[in-house]
Design a protein around this motif. Structure first.
Motif, PDB file in Angstrom:
ATOM      1  N   GLU B  52       0.864  -1.183   0.000  1.00 50.52           N
ATOM      2  CA  GLU B  52       0.000   0.000   0.000  1.00 50.52           C
ATOM      3  C   GLU B  52       0.894   1.224   0.000  1.00 50.52           C
ATOM      4  O   GLU B  52       1.740   1.381   0.886  1.00 50.52           O
ATOM      5  CB  GLU B  52      -0.909   0.014   1.235  1.00 50.52           C
ATOM      6  CG  GLU B  52      -1.858   1.198   1.205  1.00 50.52           C
ATOM      7  CD  GLU B  52      -2.650   1.355   2.489  1.00 50.52           C
ATOM      8  OE1 GLU B  52      -2.318   0.682   3.487  1.00 50.52           O
ATOM      9  OE2 GLU B  52      -3.588   2.170   2.503  1.00 50.52           O
ATOM     10  N   GLU B  53       0.740   2.061  -1.021  1.00 51.47           N
ATOM     11  CA  GLU B  53       1.493   3.314  -1.072  1.00 51.47           C
ATOM     12  C   GLU B  53       0.585   4.471  -0.694  1.00 51.47           C
ATOM     13  O   GLU B  53      -0.532   4.587  -1.200  1.00 51.47           O
ATOM     14  CB  GLU B  53       2.066   3.571  -2.470  1.00 51.47           C
ATOM     15  CG  GLU B  53       2.995   4.785  -2.487  1.00 51.47           C
ATOM     16  CD  GLU B  53       3.103   5.486  -3.832  1.00 51.47           C
ATOM     17  OE1 GLU B  53       2.081   5.633  -4.526  1.00 51.47           O
ATOM     18  OE2 GLU B  53       4.215   5.904  -4.173  1.00 51.47           O
ATOM     19  N   THR B  54       1.065   5.313   0.198  1.00 51.93           N
ATOM     20  CA  THR B  54       0.337   6.518   0.567  1.00 51.93           C
ATOM     21  C   THR B  54       1.208   7.726   0.246  1.00 51.93           C
ATOM     22  O   THR B  54       2.364   7.774   0.639  1.00 51.93           O
ATOM     23  CB  THR B  54       0.011   6.517   2.075  1.00 51.93           C
ATOM     24  OG1 THR B  54      -0.640   5.298   2.394  1.00 51.93           O
ATOM     25  CG2 THR B  54      -0.880   7.681   2.445  1.00 51.93           C
ATOM     26  N   VAL B  55       0.635   8.665  -0.492  1.00 50.54           N
ATOM     27  CA  VAL B  55       1.351   9.911  -0.777  1.00 50.54           C
ATOM     28  C   VAL B  55       0.622  11.029  -0.047  1.00 50.54           C
ATOM     29  O   VAL B  55      -0.581  11.208  -0.229  1.00 50.54           O
ATOM     30  CB  VAL B  55       1.397  10.207  -2.288  1.00 50.54           C
ATOM     31  CG1 VAL B  55       2.258  11.431  -2.566  1.00 50.54           C
ATOM     32  CG2 VAL B  55       1.921   9.005  -3.055  1.00 50.54           C
ATOM     33  N   THR B  56       1.342  11.738   0.783  1.00 53.83           N
ATOM     34  CA  THR B  56       0.751  12.838   1.545  1.00 53.83           C
ATOM     35  C   THR B  56       1.186  14.149   0.913  1.00 53.83           C
ATOM     36  O   THR B  56       2.373  14.367   0.708  1.00 53.83           O
ATOM     37  CB  THR B  56       1.244  12.817   3.008  1.00 53.83           C
ATOM     38  OG1 THR B  56       1.061  11.511   3.515  1.00 53.83           O
ATOM     39  CG2 THR B  56       0.484  13.812   3.860  1.00 53.83           C
TER      40      THR B  56
ATOM     41  N   ASP C  22       7.755  11.382 -11.568  1.00 59.05           N
ATOM     42  CA  ASP C  22       6.364  10.910 -11.575  1.00 59.05           C
ATOM     43  C   ASP C  22       5.911  10.313 -12.909  1.00 59.05           C
ATOM     44  O   ASP C  22       4.799   9.791 -12.995  1.00 59.05           O
ATOM     45  CB  ASP C  22       5.365  12.006 -11.148  1.00 59.05           C
ATOM     46  CG  ASP C  22       5.535  12.389  -9.687  1.00 59.05           C
ATOM     47  OD1 ASP C  22       6.072  11.561  -8.925  1.00 59.05           O
ATOM     48  OD2 ASP C  22       5.137  13.507  -9.315  1.00 59.05           O
ATOM     49  N   LEU C  23       6.760  10.384 -13.946  1.00 55.76           N
ATOM     50  CA  LEU C  23       6.417   9.711 -15.201  1.00 55.76           C
ATOM     51  C   LEU C  23       6.425   8.208 -14.972  1.00 55.76           C
ATOM     52  O   LEU C  23       7.327   7.686 -14.326  1.00 55.76           O
ATOM     53  CB  LEU C  23       7.457  10.097 -16.268  1.00 55.76           C
ATOM     54  CG  LEU C  23       7.234   9.580 -17.697  1.00 55.76           C
ATOM     55  CD1 LEU C  23       5.981  10.189 -18.298  1.00 55.76           C
ATOM     56  CD2 LEU C  23       8.436   9.930 -18.572  1.00 55.76           C
ATOM     57  N   VAL C  45       3.059   5.463 -22.093  1.00 50.02           N
ATOM     58  CA  VAL C  45       3.089   6.246 -20.866  1.00 50.02           C
ATOM     59  C   VAL C  45       1.758   6.052 -20.150  1.00 50.02           C
ATOM     60  O   VAL C  45       0.694   6.086 -20.784  1.00 50.02           O
ATOM     61  CB  VAL C  45       3.360   7.731 -21.185  1.00 50.02           C
ATOM     62  CG1 VAL C  45       3.159   8.600 -19.966  1.00 50.02           C
ATOM     63  CG2 VAL C  45       4.773   7.891 -21.719  1.00 50.02           C
ATOM     64  N   VAL C  46       1.814   5.787 -18.853  1.00 52.89           N
ATOM     65  CA  VAL C  46       0.596   5.450 -18.110  1.00 52.89           C
ATOM     66  C   VAL C  46      -0.399   6.608 -18.131  1.00 52.89           C
ATOM     67  O   VAL C  46      -1.583   6.412 -18.344  1.00 52.89           O
ATOM     68  CB  VAL C  46       0.952   5.024 -16.667  1.00 52.89           C
ATOM     69  CG1 VAL C  46      -0.306   4.832 -15.836  1.00 52.89           C
ATOM     70  CG2 VAL C  46       1.785   3.737 -16.688  1.00 52.89           C
ATOM     71  N   VAL C  67      14.984   6.004 -11.352  1.00 52.59           N
ATOM     72  CA  VAL C  67      13.867   5.104 -11.080  1.00 52.59           C
ATOM     73  C   VAL C  67      13.437   5.231  -9.623  1.00 52.59           C
ATOM     74  O   VAL C  67      14.275   5.265  -8.717  1.00 52.59           O
ATOM     75  CB  VAL C  67      14.276   3.632 -11.371  1.00 52.59           C
ATOM     76  CG1 VAL C  67      13.199   2.662 -10.910  1.00 52.59           C
ATOM     77  CG2 VAL C  67      14.569   3.452 -12.852  1.00 52.59           C
ATOM     78  N   ARG C  68      12.131   5.342  -9.392  1.00 51.83           N
ATOM     79  CA  ARG C  68      11.615   5.284  -8.024  1.00 51.83           C
ATOM     80  C   ARG C  68      11.130   3.862  -7.732  1.00 51.83           C
ATOM     81  O   ARG C  68      11.539   3.249  -6.756  1.00 51.83           O
ATOM     82  CB  ARG C  68      10.494   6.302  -7.810  1.00 51.83           C
ATOM     83  CG  ARG C  68       9.927   6.263  -6.386  1.00 51.83           C
ATOM     84  CD  ARG C  68       8.721   7.181  -6.211  1.00 51.83           C
ATOM     85  NE  ARG C  68       9.072   8.582  -6.254  1.00 51.83           N
ATOM     86  CZ  ARG C  68       8.429   9.495  -6.965  1.00 51.83           C
ATOM     87  NH1 ARG C  68       7.401   9.138  -7.713  1.00 51.83           N
ATOM     88  NH2 ARG C  68       8.787  10.761  -6.926  1.00 51.83           N
ATOM     89  N   TYR C  69      10.223   3.373  -8.577  1.00 54.15           N
ATOM     90  CA  TYR C  69       9.674   2.030  -8.408  1.00 54.15           C
ATOM     91  C   TYR C  69       9.704   1.278  -9.737  1.00 54.15           C
ATOM     92  O   TYR C  69       9.687   1.896 -10.800  1.00 54.15           O
ATOM     93  CB  TYR C  69       8.186   2.070  -8.017  1.00 54.15           C
ATOM     94  CG  TYR C  69       7.809   2.848  -6.799  1.00 54.15           C
ATOM     95  CD1 TYR C  69       8.478   2.684  -5.589  1.00 54.15           C
ATOM     96  CD2 TYR C  69       6.712   3.712  -6.833  1.00 54.15           C
ATOM     97  CE1 TYR C  69       8.075   3.382  -4.455  1.00 54.15           C
ATOM     98  CE2 TYR C  69       6.297   4.409  -5.707  1.00 54.15           C
ATOM     99  CZ  TYR C  69       6.989   4.246  -4.520  1.00 54.15           C
ATOM    100  OH  TYR C  69       6.588   4.928  -3.410  1.00 54.15           O
ATOM    101  N   VAL C  70       9.666  -0.038  -9.657  1.00 51.19           N
ATOM    102  CA  VAL C  70       9.300  -0.862 -10.804  1.00 51.19           C
ATOM    103  C   VAL C  70       8.190  -1.794 -10.344  1.00 51.19           C
ATOM    104  O   VAL C  70       8.371  -2.553  -9.378  1.00 51.19           O
ATOM    105  CB  VAL C  70      10.489  -1.697 -11.342  1.00 51.19           C
ATOM    106  CG1 VAL C  70      10.042  -2.510 -12.560  1.00 51.19           C
ATOM    107  CG2 VAL C  70      11.676  -0.809 -11.702  1.00 51.19           C
TER     108      VAL C  70
END
Lengths: 85, 99, 93
Positions: B52-56, C22-23, C45-46, C67-70
């Motif tokens: 679960e990701e939460t962005v504040t 954020d892309l 692109v999402v 990269v932040r996440y995959v």
């Protein structure tokens, strides 16, 4: 003092300080300004930190509590000892 | 030797003892993750499951300068089945409470 | 090397890479290197409305550091294998 000589006991290096505060109550301030107060369990050469009974303070307000927590060293601004926890 | 496996000698041991447990991860950019820890390395790169990701996001009211905190509900919270997290964004990892 | 080895097993699978700006890009993983730089093919692109300038791009190279996440395909995550590899890596330093 000659090279390779023993440092006098009064001259403490940062590493000596870090060794001496294990198990003590500390405040860890991050670059973001957030403070973590708790008992320092251990740390490593990257300043990664493990703490116990940790309280997170944002702008001086208690925001969170963690039983155990790991702080990634690159975020650490300073580690300070405290009198009271 | 079992004793040896369960002691915390260096900070990363705390993470090692959290493998296959639910962890809380605080990231840069006011992001928080809760999920099961399946893998990590010395950089704190991680693979989490059932995340679960939460962005504040904090907005400052222009009239009163009050901080309006928008959290957790609706658009700012989501579930991801499996997520690789790059370690350089990690601020803090907290394992579940241990006895 | 754990994640490098793991990402190599995902080559040919579809992943979504979320960047620090954020892309978010979904595509077929073409290759990965030791820095976790990633090459994706057949990308989309999402959030296309927000990033229309990417519409004509079909393949891209992503520097690992941005990269932040995959997001990983659930069928390609062998939890037991990851646990073992992580324990081995933790011992090795």
């Amino acid at each position: 003092m000659a090279d390779g000589g023993e440092a006098p006991s009064s001259a403490k290096t940062p590493a000596d300080f870090l060794k001496s505060i294990k198990g003590k109550p500390v405040v860890v301030k991050l670059n973001s300004g957030v403070d973590y107060r708790g008992i320092l369990a251990c740390l490593d050469g990257y300043m990664n930190i493990a703490m116990e009974q940790t309280e997170e303070y944002v702008n001086g307000q208690l925001k969170n509590k963690y039983g155990d927590c790991f702080i990634r060293g690159n975020n650490v601004l300073y580690i300070s000892t405290v009198r009271h926890h | 030797m079992a004793e040896e496996e369960n002691t915390v000698r260096e900070p990363l041991d705390l993470i090692r003892l959290s493998l296959d447990e639910k962890v809380y991860v605080k990231l840069k950019g006011e992001r928080e993750l809760r999920g099961k820890l399946h893998a990590y390395d010395q950089h704190l790169n991680m693979i989490l499951g059932d995340v679960e990701e939460t962005v504040t996001s904090v907005e400052i009211d222009e009239e009163t300068f009050e901080e309006i905190i928008k959290a957790s509900e609706g658009d700012s919270s989501r579930m991801v089945p499996y997520l690789f997290v790059r370690g350089d964004g990690v601020i803090l990892v907290s394992p579940p409470l241990r006895s | 090397m754990l994640f490098y080895s793991y990402f190599k097993t995902l080559v040919g699978k579809e992943v979504t890479v979320e960047l620090k700006n954020d892309l978010a890009i979904t595509g077929t993983l073409h290759s990965v290197d030791q820095y976790l730089n990633i090459k994706l093919n057949n990308i989309r692109v999402v959030n296309e409305q927000k990033y229309p300038h990417m519409l004509s791009v079909r393949a891209c190279f992503v520097r690992g550091s941005v990269v932040r996440y995959v997001q990983l395909p659930p069928g390609s995550v062998d939890v037991e294998l990851l646990h073992d590899a992580t324990r081995r890596e933790a011992r090795g330093g």
